[in-house]
Scaffold this motif. Structure first.
Motif, short mmCIF file in Angstrom:
data_model
loop_
_atom_site.label_atom_id
_atom_site.label_comp_id
_atom_site.label_asym_id
_atom_site.label_seq_id
_atom_site.Cartn_x
_atom_site.Cartn_y
_atom_site.Cartn_z
N GLY A 130 3.72 13.42 13.93
CA GLY A 130 4.06 14.94 13.33
C GLY A 130 5.57 15.21 12.46
O GLY A 130 5.41 16.20 11.92
N ARG A 131 6.41 13.95 12.47
CA ARG A 131 7.27 14.23 11.68
C ARG A 131 7.37 13.15 10.69
O ARG A 131 8.66 12.64 10.26
N SER A 132 6.41 12.18 10.75
CA SER A 132 6.34 11.03 9.64
C SER A 132 5.05 10.90 8.97
O SER A 132 3.92 11.19 9.08
N THR A 133 5.38 10.55 7.49
CA THR A 133 3.86 10.14 6.84
C THR A 133 4.32 9.03 6.01
O THR A 133 5.30 8.75 5.41
N ILE A 134 3.02 8.08 6.20
CA ILE A 134 3.17 7.03 5.52
C ILE A 134 2.26 6.91 4.12
O ILE A 134 1.06 7.35 4.64
N THR A 135 2.43 6.44 3.12
CA THR A 135 1.73 6.44 1.96
C THR A 135 1.77 5.21 1.21
O THR A 135 2.65 4.25 1.61
N ARG A 136 0.76 4.94 0.58
CA ARG A 136 0.81 3.72 -0.23
C ARG A 136 0.19 4.04 -1.62
O ARG A 136 -0.39 4.95 -2.02
N ASP A 137 0.69 3.11 -2.54
CA ASP A 137 0.55 3.23 -3.99
C ASP A 137 -0.27 1.85 -4.28
O ASP A 137 0.40 0.81 -4.47
N LYS A 138 -1.74 1.57 -4.54
CA LYS A 138 -2.12 0.44 -4.55
C LYS A 138 -1.78 -0.24 -6.01
O LYS A 138 -1.84 -1.45 -5.95
N ALA A 139 -1.55 0.37 -6.93
CA ALA A 139 -1.30 -0.10 -8.46
C ALA A 139 0.00 -0.77 -8.20
O ALA A 139 0.23 -1.73 -8.92
N THR A 140 1.05 -0.13 -7.49
CA THR A 140 2.48 -0.63 -7.66
C THR A 140 2.59 -1.39 -6.49
O THR A 140 3.62 -1.99 -6.21
N LYS A 141 1.77 -1.55 -5.45
CA LYS A 141 1.68 -2.30 -4.07
C LYS A 141 2.96 -1.95 -3.60
O LYS A 141 3.87 -2.63 -3.14
N THR A 142 3.25 -0.48 -3.22
CA THR A 142 4.43 0.05 -2.58
C THR A 142 3.87 0.88 -1.55
O THR A 142 2.83 1.71 -1.50
N VAL A 143 4.88 0.62 -0.56
CA VAL A 143 4.44 1.68 0.59
C VAL A 143 5.60 2.49 1.15
O VAL A 143 6.68 2.09 0.93
N THR A 144 5.46 3.76 1.40
CA THR A 144 6.34 4.59 1.49
C THR A 144 6.31 5.26 2.91
O THR A 144 5.22 5.67 3.31
N LEU A 145 7.56 5.41 3.65
CA LEU A 145 7.76 6.29 4.89
C LEU A 145 8.49 7.50 4.83
O LEU A 145 9.78 7.16 4.39
N GLN A 146 8.13 8.40 5.03
CA GLN A 146 8.82 9.71 4.87
C GLN A 146 8.88 10.19 6.30
O GLN A 146 7.97 10.33 7.06
#
Length: 118
Positions: free
Chosen positions: A64-80
């Motif tokens: 409820g207070r975190s969001t994980i996303t990924r970008d396959k093209a850049t092989k990046t994972v982000t945690l907000q």
């Protein structure tokens, strides 16, 4: 495969931050990508994971207070993360399961310190 994490630092309680991790190298694809954390005196624990199909999984403590996303093209994972609490203080590590041919292996980033002040 090398992982470079960034985005840690000192944040006040109630604030937010974004952690990013880039996987570099050649000849591999990324399967599961995720973030873990380890607080002083405690075991490393999963915070969030995201699969190739972008199905996500979160620890109960951050739902409820975190969001994980990924970008396959850049092989990046982000945690907000938002609504941060002092108990979120920890070293955060990204982890990537990489696939190269028939070889599947886990790789860890160097860790980035997040300190949440009350």
């Amino acid at each position: 495969v090398q992982l470079q994490a960034s985005g840690g630092g000192l944040v006040q309680a109630g604030g937010s931050l974004k952690l990013s991790c880039i996987a570099s190298g050649s000849g591999f694809s990324t399967a599961i990508m995720g973030w873990y954390r380890q607080a002083p005196g405690r075991q490393r624990e999963v915070v969030a994971q995201i699969g190739v199909d972008e199905i996500t999984n979160y620890a109960d403590s951050v739902v409820g207070r975190s969001t994980i996303t990924r970008d396959k093209a850049t092989k990046t994972v982000t945690l907000q993360m938002s609504a941060l609490k002092p108990e979120d203080t920890a070293v955060y590590y990204c982890k990537v399961t990489a696939v190269s041919g028939n070889v599947v292996a886990d790789y860890w980033g160097q860790g980035t310190l997040v300190t949440v002040s009350s």
